[in-house]
Design an enzyme around this catalytic site. Structure first.
Site, PDB file in Angstrom:
ATOM      1  N   GLU A 143     -15.123  -3.547  10.285  1.00 39.67           N
ATOM      2  CA  GLU A 143     -14.986  -2.518   9.251  1.00 39.67           C
ATOM      3  C   GLU A 143     -16.195  -2.544   8.305  1.00 39.67           C
ATOM      4  OE1 GLU A 143     -11.304  -3.010   7.120  1.00 39.67           O
ATOM      5  OE2 GLU A 143     -11.510  -1.091   6.083  1.00 39.67           O
TER       6      GLU A 143
ATOM      7  N   CYS B 137      -7.044 -10.369   2.148  1.00 35.00           N
ATOM      8  CA  CYS B 137      -6.179 -11.414   2.731  1.00 35.00           C
ATOM      9  C   CYS B 137      -5.145 -11.914   1.767  1.00 35.00           C
ATOM     10  CB  CYS B 137      -6.992 -12.635   3.126  1.00 35.00           C
ATOM     11  SG  CYS B 137      -8.523 -12.267   3.891  1.00 35.00           S
TER      12      CYS B 137
ATOM     13  N   SER C  70     -10.731  -3.626   2.260  1.00 38.33           N
ATOM     14  CA  SER C  70     -10.552  -3.502   3.701  1.00 38.33           C
ATOM     15  C   SER C  70      -9.098  -3.166   3.999  1.00 38.33           C
ATOM     16  CB  SER C  70     -10.919  -4.841   4.342  1.00 38.33           C
ATOM     17  OG  SER C  70     -10.351  -4.936   5.622  1.00 38.33           O
TER      18      SER C  70
ATOM     19  N   GLU D 243       4.934 -10.927   0.310  1.00 37.86           N
ATOM     20  CA  GLU D 243       4.182 -10.112   1.267  1.00 37.86           C
ATOM     21  C   GLU D 243       4.983  -9.854   2.542  1.00 37.86           C
ATOM     22  OE1 GLU D 243       0.833 -11.902   3.382  1.00 37.86           O
ATOM     23  OE2 GLU D 243      -0.363 -10.113   2.983  1.00 37.86           O
TER      24      GLU D 243
ATOM     25  N   GLU E  15       6.159  -2.101   4.835  1.00 36.85           N
ATOM     26  CA  GLU E  15       5.206  -1.690   5.873  1.00 36.85           C
ATOM     27  C   GLU E  15       4.980  -2.781   6.923  1.00 36.85           C
ATOM     28  OE1 GLU E  15       4.652  -1.998   2.631  1.00 36.85           O
ATOM     29  OE2 GLU E  15       2.634  -2.724   2.159  1.00 36.85           O
TER      30      GLU E  15
END
Lengths: 583, 169
Positions: free
Chosen positions: A287, A310, A330, A372, A377
């Site tokens: 990316e 991250c 990113s 997380e 999602e």
């Protein structure tokens, strides 16, 4: 005059002007007990509200006792750190704190690691002479952190971390006098606030007022369910710290014993998050190169710098505080989530296991990872890619629960195919590591030449904000690094004001990166522990035969068999994500 | 806490006060003081606007609001009742007067009645110790109040025959 002469406990000494009595005493090996005070040397992190008064000492010629943590030394000062008056005052202070503290040490999550408990022991307190009102508050449970503020002693370390170091601003002292307590605004629950779950409040809390949500029982239950295949991944920073829980020296690498312990606990496969870290580099590095190439071709709309993604606390931080910048980081998922996604597709298919029969557990230095893995999602039809995220501390308690003699374990290797990793994956565990790993791969992919040297010392260290320029065969790449969210905010501001010429920036929420994560063994304010963990991480990297992510044979195989190439449609679907405006 | 949406001009008013103090974080107490004077109280939504304008955290603002008893997050009643708890009033039975107000109005200290007519607060010495125990309703002072008179004081205001100047600003 730059120095001051004084006497502490009949010992003459000379110290720098401006030093506190506490620092002066420490310099000659006199230990004055403290409770609210905490200082991480060289990291610019200090909490000294002078509130608890445990560190009071007697100073000749001074009417009242002086708090050593915030009283500056003066010429000719004569200090007695353990006069009867000082000891009595110190014990009174601790007894008063204990008189408004739940006496449930036996079953408290912090028992054995509690600084208040240690203090009561240190001062030989056998009786509490004061009886009075006990403050009671409602317990606040969030996806990652539990606040049990009945146990709050108002040291305000968490408030300092949350406001000054992290600049998140969720916690503040509220109310007055006996009713004062540290709380989010309007006493709302943490999960309604802008809390990032970085867990630095948990890392510094001296008592059991702030702890992680404990999921060890869920894991034990999964392990004992014969219908489930339970696999585990372990983050890089865990192997550099877990040994401390078993009395080993900080900085002892315990990778082999860690694998062995996880296998003894009954995990069907023991894998490595470092593998997913290598995968992250493939996606994130590609990316970065794509954005750079477009930029060099004159595309004005390209988003630079690229920011790493991250760290889940960092992600939540910018979603709340800088939603206007949410297109810059990113889109690569974190290694934990990449691992979960690959485990529940590629690996499950390979093994012929149904998604719902596969349980993925992760061992993380972090409490935000609990939050997380619960994000919508990262679920497929309600089934999460990662089922449970345990902290390094929780793993230690599981190992003890299973009667495993950790220090006598033999060294074992990770299982394949998701256990092979490179040195680049390992260094994700420290500040500067992700970007160094990315540079190792991006350099070779961009220049099509082998790296002249693998170690990028210019990217390493403990300074809060660092920058370096790396020569990509004639094209200078400007790299920024920030650890601690306050430092991240600084860099983001520069970007917003157009003052940044960075191409890529690494951000980690916790001071030191993951080695200093909120789920790691408690450092109790000793910054040397963090430095030793960092050295251990670089040592592990140096020991690896393969040190560049794109040379990991199992990563190459994963792309050949399953994903195609980095940033392919399948990779997008499984390894990338989107961010949300949470204001 | 139920969310109330602030009217656009209220938000504007708060922003103006903040601007008046240079949007400086160090002026937080002055800003809160002035905003409370304008709005009567400092609900959560108002604190959020102030935090944004002064670039500080809403937790810090809330910390200050809850530290000083002068600041309130509850709207004052149409007729704010204050019972003096100074030494002279206290020894002459202010406590019994207060509990009678609590019983009659069914509110605790710091709260307002559901109909918004009355709010109940304590204060320290209004300088009328000769009249102890003293009760103030708005600007009007009642002296030598006995618990048995409480019901009549409340009735006087509830029926609206009290003087207009007792109304709070």
């Amino acid at each position: 005059m730059d120095t001051v002469q004084l006497t502490i406990d009949n010992k003459p000494l000379v110290v720098k002007k401006g030093a506190t009595i506490l620092e002066a005493a420490k310099s000659i090996g006199v230990h004055i007990p403290t409770l609210c005070h905490m200082k991480l040397d060289d990291m610019n992190i200090e909490n000294k509200p002078g509130g608890c008064r445990v560190c009071v000492v007697e100073v000749e010629g001074r009417r009242n006792l002086a708090p050593a943590c915030c009283t500056e030394v003066a010429e000719g000062m004569v200090v007695h750190s353990h006069s009867i008056r000082a000891i009595n005052a110190r014990r009174t202070v601790v007894e008063l704190i204990l008189s408004d503290h739940p006496a449930d040490c036996l079953i408290c999550a912090k028992s054995g690691n509690c600084e208040l408990q240690d203090m009561a022991h240190h001062l030989g307190i056998r009786e509490i002479h004061y009886k009075g009102e006990q403050s009671t508050y409602r317990e606040d449970t969030s996806p990652a952190i539990i606040r049990d503020v009945d146990k709050c002693i108002m040291c305000r370390r968490c408030e300092m971390m949350c406001n000054e170091v992290q600049t998140v601003g969720v916690l503040s002292a509220i109310n007055r006098g006996f009713n004062s307590v540290v709380s989010p605004a309007f006493e709302m629950n943490l999960d309604h606030s802008v809390c990032t779950y970085c867990g630095q409040c948990v890392a510094v809390c001296p008592t059991g007022a702030l702890t992680e949500v404990n999921q060890t029982n869920n894991v034990v239950r999964a392990l004992s369910d014969p219908a489930k295949t339970v696999i585990v991944q372990t983050a890089p920073a865990v192997r550099a710290a877990l040994g401390e829980e078993f009395g080993m020296e900080p900085g002892t690498l315990v990778t082999g014993k860690l694998v062995s312990a996880l296998r003894s606990l009954g995990f069907d496969k023991v894998f490595d998050t470092d593998f997913a870290a290598d995968l992250t580099i493939m996606e994130e590095g590609t990316e970065l190169l794509n954005r750079l190439t477009k930029f060099l071709e004159g595309d004005k709309d390209v988003q630079l710098p690229i920011l790493t993604s991250c760290c889940p606390a960092w992600v939540k931080f910018f979603e709340h505080q800088f939603p206007q910048l949410k297109d810059i980081p990113s889109t690569a998922r974190s290694p934990q989530q990449m691992f979960g996604s690959i485990a529940k597709t590629y690996f499950a298919e390979k093994m012929g296991i149904k998604r719902e029969d596969l349980v993925v557990v992760s061992i993380m230095p972090c409490v935000a990872k609990k939050y997380e893995c619960g994000r919508d999602e990262f679920k497929v039809d309600g089934n999460p890619d990662v089922d449970y995220a345990l902290t390094t501390r929780e793993l230690a308690s599981l190992i003890k629960l299973a009667n495993i003699n950790f220090s006598r374990l033999s060294n074992e290797d990770f299982d394949q195919p998701l256990g092979e990793s490179t040195g680049a994956g390992v260094i994700f565990g420290t500040t500067g590591g992700v970007i160094e790993a990315a540079v190792r791969t991006a350099y070779e992919l961009y220049t099509k030449k082998p790296l002249p040297k693998i170690d990028f010392n210019e990217l390493r260290g403990m300074e809060g904000i660092r920058q370096a320029t790396i020569d990509f065969d004639g094209f200078p790449i400007n790299i920024g690094i920030a650890h601690g969210l306050g430092n991240a905010r600084e860099l983001l501001k520069r970007i917003e004001e157009g003052e940044s010429n960075f191409h890529a920036i690494e951000i980690m929420s916790c001071p030191g990166g993951c080695i200093g994560g909120g789920g790691q063994p408690y450092h109790h304010g000793n910054v040397d522990i963090l430095k030793k963990r960092q050295m251990a991480i670089y040592q592990e990297d140096g020991n690896k035969k393969i040190r560049k992510s794109h040379e990991n044979p199992y990563i190459i195989q994963l792309y050949e068999e399953f994903l195609g190439k980095p940033m392919s449609e399948k990779a997008h679907q499984l390894l990338h994500t989107e961010y949300f405006d949470r204001t | 806490m139920p969310k109330i949406k602030l009217a656009e001009n209220t938000v504007q008013q708060i922003k103006e006060v903040c601007a008046e103090f240079g949007n400086k974080e160090g002026e937080l107490i002055n800003v809160l003081h002035k905003v409370q004077n304008k709005l009567g109280y400092l609900p959560a939504e108002v604190q959020e606007v102030i935090a944004r304008e002064l670039k500080t955290s809403v937790a810090k603002v809330y910390g200050v609001v809850t530290f000083y008893s002068f600041f309130t997050m509850i709207p004052k009643g149409e007729f704010p009742i204050s019972i003096c708890m100074g030494t002279a009033c206290y020894v002459r039975g202010a406590e019994q007067v207060l509990s009678e107000f609590k019983r009659q109005l069914k509110v605790e200290v710091g709260e307002s009645t559901d109909d918004g007519k009355f709010s109940l607060n304590c204060l320290r010495c209004v300088g009328a110790c000769g009249l102890a125990p003293v009760v103030m309703v708005g600007e009007k002072v009642f002296g030598r109040v006995a618990p048995t008179q409480v019901v009549n004081i409340i009735k006087e205001y509830r029926e609206g025959c009290a003087s207009e100047n007792a109304k709070s600003a």
